[in-house]
Design a protein around this motif. Sequence first.
Motif, mmCIF file in Angstrom:
data_model
loop_
_atom_site.group_PDB
_atom_site.id
_atom_site.type_symbol
_atom_site.label_atom_id
_atom_site.label_comp_id
_atom_site.label_asym_id
_atom_site.label_seq_id
_atom_site.Cartn_x
_atom_site.Cartn_y
_atom_site.Cartn_z
ATOM 1 N N GLY A 95 -1.011 7.019 1.857
ATOM 2 C CA GLY A 95 -1.529 7.598 3.090
ATOM 3 C C GLY A 95 -0.854 8.920 3.413
ATOM 4 O O GLY A 95 0.143 9.295 2.788
ATOM 5 N N GLU B 109 0.830 -1.205 0.000
ATOM 6 C CA GLU B 109 0.000 0.000 0.000
ATOM 7 C C GLU B 109 0.865 1.257 0.000
ATOM 8 O O GLU B 109 1.989 1.253 0.498
ATOM 9 C CB GLU B 109 -0.924 0.055 1.234
ATOM 10 C CG GLU B 109 -1.841 -1.131 1.397
ATOM 11 C CD GLU B 109 -1.378 -2.063 2.475
ATOM 12 O OE1 GLU B 109 -2.223 -2.728 3.112
ATOM 13 O OE2 GLU B 109 -0.157 -2.132 2.698
ATOM 14 N N THR C 50 -1.251 1.532 5.593
ATOM 15 C CA THR C 50 -0.799 2.904 5.384
ATOM 16 C C THR C 50 -1.669 3.826 6.242
ATOM 17 O O THR C 50 -2.891 3.666 6.287
ATOM 18 C CB THR C 50 -0.850 3.299 3.894
ATOM 19 O OG1 THR C 50 -0.296 4.598 3.716
ATOM 20 C CG2 THR C 50 -2.259 3.266 3.334
ATOM 21 N N LEU D 39 -5.314 6.212 -2.092
ATOM 22 C CA LEU D 39 -4.501 5.074 -1.689
ATOM 23 C C LEU D 39 -4.299 4.131 -2.866
ATOM 24 O O LEU D 39 -5.192 3.977 -3.697
ATOM 25 C CB LEU D 39 -5.161 4.319 -0.537
ATOM 26 C CG LEU D 39 -5.526 5.132 0.704
ATOM 27 C CD1 LEU D 39 -6.105 4.211 1.770
ATOM 28 C CD2 LEU D 39 -4.349 5.905 1.231
ATOM 29 N N TRP E 291 -10.378 -3.002 0.588
ATOM 30 C CA TRP E 291 -9.711 -2.120 1.546
ATOM 31 C C TRP E 291 -10.419 -2.248 2.892
ATOM 32 O O TRP E 291 -11.656 -2.220 2.956
ATOM 33 C CB TRP E 291 -9.767 -0.666 1.094
ATOM 34 C CG TRP E 291 -8.819 -0.324 -0.006
ATOM 35 C CD1 TRP E 291 -9.104 -0.235 -1.337
ATOM 36 C CD2 TRP E 291 -7.429 -0.014 0.125
ATOM 37 N NE1 TRP E 291 -7.988 0.104 -2.050
ATOM 38 C CE2 TRP E 291 -6.934 0.254 -1.178
ATOM 39 C CE3 TRP E 291 -6.544 0.075 1.195
ATOM 40 C CZ2 TRP E 291 -5.615 0.597 -1.416
ATOM 41 C CZ3 TRP E 291 -5.226 0.415 0.955
ATOM 42 C CH2 TRP E 291 -4.770 0.674 -0.341
ATOM 43 N N TYR F 189 -5.027 1.969 6.972
ATOM 44 C CA TYR F 189 -5.786 1.348 5.891
ATOM 45 C C TYR F 189 -4.986 0.177 5.328
ATOM 46 O O TYR F 189 -3.798 0.309 5.014
ATOM 47 C CB TYR F 189 -6.083 2.382 4.804
ATOM 48 C CG TYR F 189 -7.191 3.323 5.200
ATOM 49 C CD1 TYR F 189 -7.001 4.263 6.208
ATOM 50 C CD2 TYR F 189 -8.446 3.243 4.603
ATOM 51 C CE1 TYR F 189 -8.024 5.102 6.606
ATOM 52 C CE2 TYR F 189 -9.479 4.088 4.978
ATOM 53 C CZ TYR F 189 -9.257 5.012 5.986
ATOM 54 O OH TYR F 189 -10.282 5.850 6.379
#
Length: 127
Positions: free
Chosen positions: A9, A6, A121, A20, A35, A92
Amino acid sequence: QVDLVESGGGSVQTGGSLRLSCTVSGQYTHHCMAWFRQAPGKEREGVAALDMAGNPVYAASVRGRFTLSKDNDKNTLYLQMDNLKPEANAIYYCAQRASWTPPLPVRLLHINEYNYWGQGTQVTVSS
Protein backbone atom coordinates in the motif's frame (compact mmCIF):
# COMPACT_ATOMS: atom_id res chain seq x y z
CA GLN A 1 -3.29 -21.57 11.90
CA VAL A 2 -3.34 -19.26 8.88
CA ASP A 3 -1.48 -15.98 8.61
CA LEU A 4 -2.06 -13.43 5.87
CA VAL A 5 0.37 -10.56 5.55
CA GLU A 6 -0.37 -7.72 3.14
CA SER A 7 2.09 -5.19 1.79
CA GLY A 8 2.41 -2.71 -1.04
CA GLY A 9 0.00 0.00 0.00
CA GLY A 10 0.94 3.64 -0.23
CA SER A 11 0.04 7.03 -1.64
CA VAL A 12 -0.25 7.82 -5.33
CA GLN A 13 -1.86 10.45 -7.49
CA THR A 14 -4.90 9.83 -9.64
CA GLY A 15 -3.95 7.66 -12.56
CA GLY A 16 -1.07 6.05 -10.71
CA SER A 17 -0.44 2.38 -9.95
CA LEU A 18 0.24 0.20 -6.96
CA ARG A 19 0.75 -3.52 -6.51
CA LEU A 20 -0.48 -5.15 -3.36
CA SER A 21 0.90 -8.45 -2.12
CA CYS A 22 -0.52 -10.96 0.34
CA THR A 23 1.66 -13.77 1.55
CA VAL A 24 -0.06 -16.76 3.10
CA SER A 25 1.37 -19.18 5.61
CA GLY A 26 -0.30 -22.10 7.29
CA GLN A 27 -2.34 -25.07 6.25
CA TYR A 28 -4.74 -23.54 3.73
CA THR A 29 -2.37 -21.99 1.25
CA HIS A 30 -4.30 -23.29 -1.76
CA HIS A 31 -7.80 -22.32 -0.71
CA CYS A 32 -9.78 -19.56 -2.35
CA MET A 33 -8.47 -16.07 -1.71
CA ALA A 34 -9.70 -12.57 -2.32
CA TRP A 35 -9.03 -8.88 -1.83
CA PHE A 36 -11.51 -6.65 -0.06
CA ARG A 37 -11.40 -2.97 0.81
CA GLN A 38 -13.00 -0.73 3.34
CA ALA A 39 -13.26 3.02 2.92
CA PRO A 40 -13.92 5.29 5.92
CA GLY A 41 -17.54 5.09 6.98
CA LYS A 42 -18.36 2.35 4.51
CA GLU A 43 -18.79 -1.39 4.66
CA ARG A 44 -16.07 -3.74 3.55
CA GLU A 45 -16.55 -4.71 -0.09
CA GLY A 46 -15.12 -7.35 -2.36
CA VAL A 47 -12.63 -6.18 -4.97
CA ALA A 48 -11.29 -9.31 -6.62
CA ALA A 49 -11.24 -13.02 -5.93
CA LEU A 50 -9.43 -16.04 -7.27
CA ASP A 51 -11.32 -19.28 -7.44
CA MET A 52 -9.87 -22.77 -7.17
CA ALA A 53 -9.32 -22.94 -10.92
CA GLY A 54 -7.27 -19.78 -10.81
CA ASN A 55 -9.86 -17.65 -12.57
CA PRO A 56 -10.19 -14.08 -11.30
CA VAL A 57 -13.47 -12.35 -10.59
CA TYR A 58 -13.62 -8.57 -10.23
CA ALA A 59 -16.01 -6.02 -8.83
CA ALA A 60 -17.50 -3.93 -11.60
CA SER A 61 -15.89 -0.78 -10.23
CA VAL A 62 -12.35 -2.12 -10.79
CA ARG A 63 -12.77 -4.36 -13.80
CA GLY A 64 -10.32 -3.47 -16.54
CA ARG A 65 -8.01 -1.55 -14.20
CA PHE A 66 -7.12 -4.12 -11.51
CA THR A 67 -5.43 -7.45 -12.17
CA LEU A 68 -5.40 -10.35 -9.75
CA SER A 69 -2.76 -13.06 -9.83
CA LYS A 70 -1.13 -15.63 -7.59
CA ASP A 71 2.32 -17.13 -7.36
CA ASN A 72 1.72 -20.58 -5.90
CA ASP A 73 5.42 -21.22 -5.34
CA LYS A 74 5.58 -18.14 -3.11
CA ASN A 75 2.07 -18.55 -1.66
CA THR A 76 1.49 -14.92 -2.55
CA LEU A 77 -1.59 -13.22 -3.98
CA TYR A 78 -1.09 -10.00 -5.93
CA LEU A 79 -3.40 -7.18 -6.87
CA GLN A 80 -2.05 -4.89 -9.56
CA MET A 81 -4.00 -1.65 -9.46
CA ASP A 82 -3.66 0.69 -12.44
CA ASN A 83 -5.32 3.98 -13.31
CA LEU A 84 -6.22 4.49 -9.68
CA LYS A 85 -9.00 6.89 -8.80
CA PRO A 86 -9.70 8.75 -5.52
CA GLU A 87 -12.62 6.43 -4.81
CA ALA A 88 -10.05 3.66 -4.32
CA ASN A 89 -8.98 5.25 -1.04
CA ALA A 90 -9.40 2.46 1.50
CA ILE A 91 -7.72 -0.13 3.62
CA TYR A 92 -7.23 -3.23 1.51
CA TYR A 93 -7.53 -6.62 3.14
CA CYS A 94 -6.51 -10.03 1.94
CA ALA A 95 -8.83 -12.89 2.85
CA GLN A 96 -8.83 -16.64 2.62
CA ARG A 97 -11.49 -19.27 2.86
CA ALA A 98 -11.17 -22.05 5.43
CA SER A 99 -13.24 -24.55 3.50
CA TRP A 100 -11.66 -26.49 0.66
CA THR A 101 -14.94 -26.18 -1.21
CA PRO A 102 -15.03 -22.92 -3.15
CA PRO A 103 -18.01 -20.61 -2.80
CA LEU A 104 -20.55 -20.35 -5.56
CA PRO A 105 -19.24 -18.07 -8.31
CA VAL A 106 -21.82 -15.41 -7.47
CA ARG A 107 -20.55 -15.35 -3.89
CA LEU A 108 -16.80 -15.09 -4.54
CA LEU A 109 -16.83 -11.44 -3.47
CA HIS A 110 -19.03 -11.88 -0.42
CA ILE A 111 -17.34 -11.14 2.88
CA ASN A 112 -19.06 -14.02 4.69
CA GLU A 113 -17.42 -16.61 2.45
CA TYR A 114 -13.97 -15.93 3.94
CA ASN A 115 -12.66 -16.85 7.33
CA TYR A 116 -9.11 -15.55 7.62
CA TRP A 117 -8.07 -11.94 7.21
CA GLY A 118 -4.87 -9.96 7.05
CA GLN A 119 -4.23 -6.77 8.98
CA GLY A 120 -4.83 -4.55 5.97
CA THR A 121 -2.75 -2.09 3.99
CA GLN A 122 -3.69 1.54 3.33
CA VAL A 123 -4.12 2.84 -0.21
CA THR A 124 -4.43 6.58 -0.69
CA VAL A 125 -5.12 8.18 -4.05
CA SER A 126 -4.94 11.95 -4.27
CA SER A 127 -6.61 14.01 -6.95
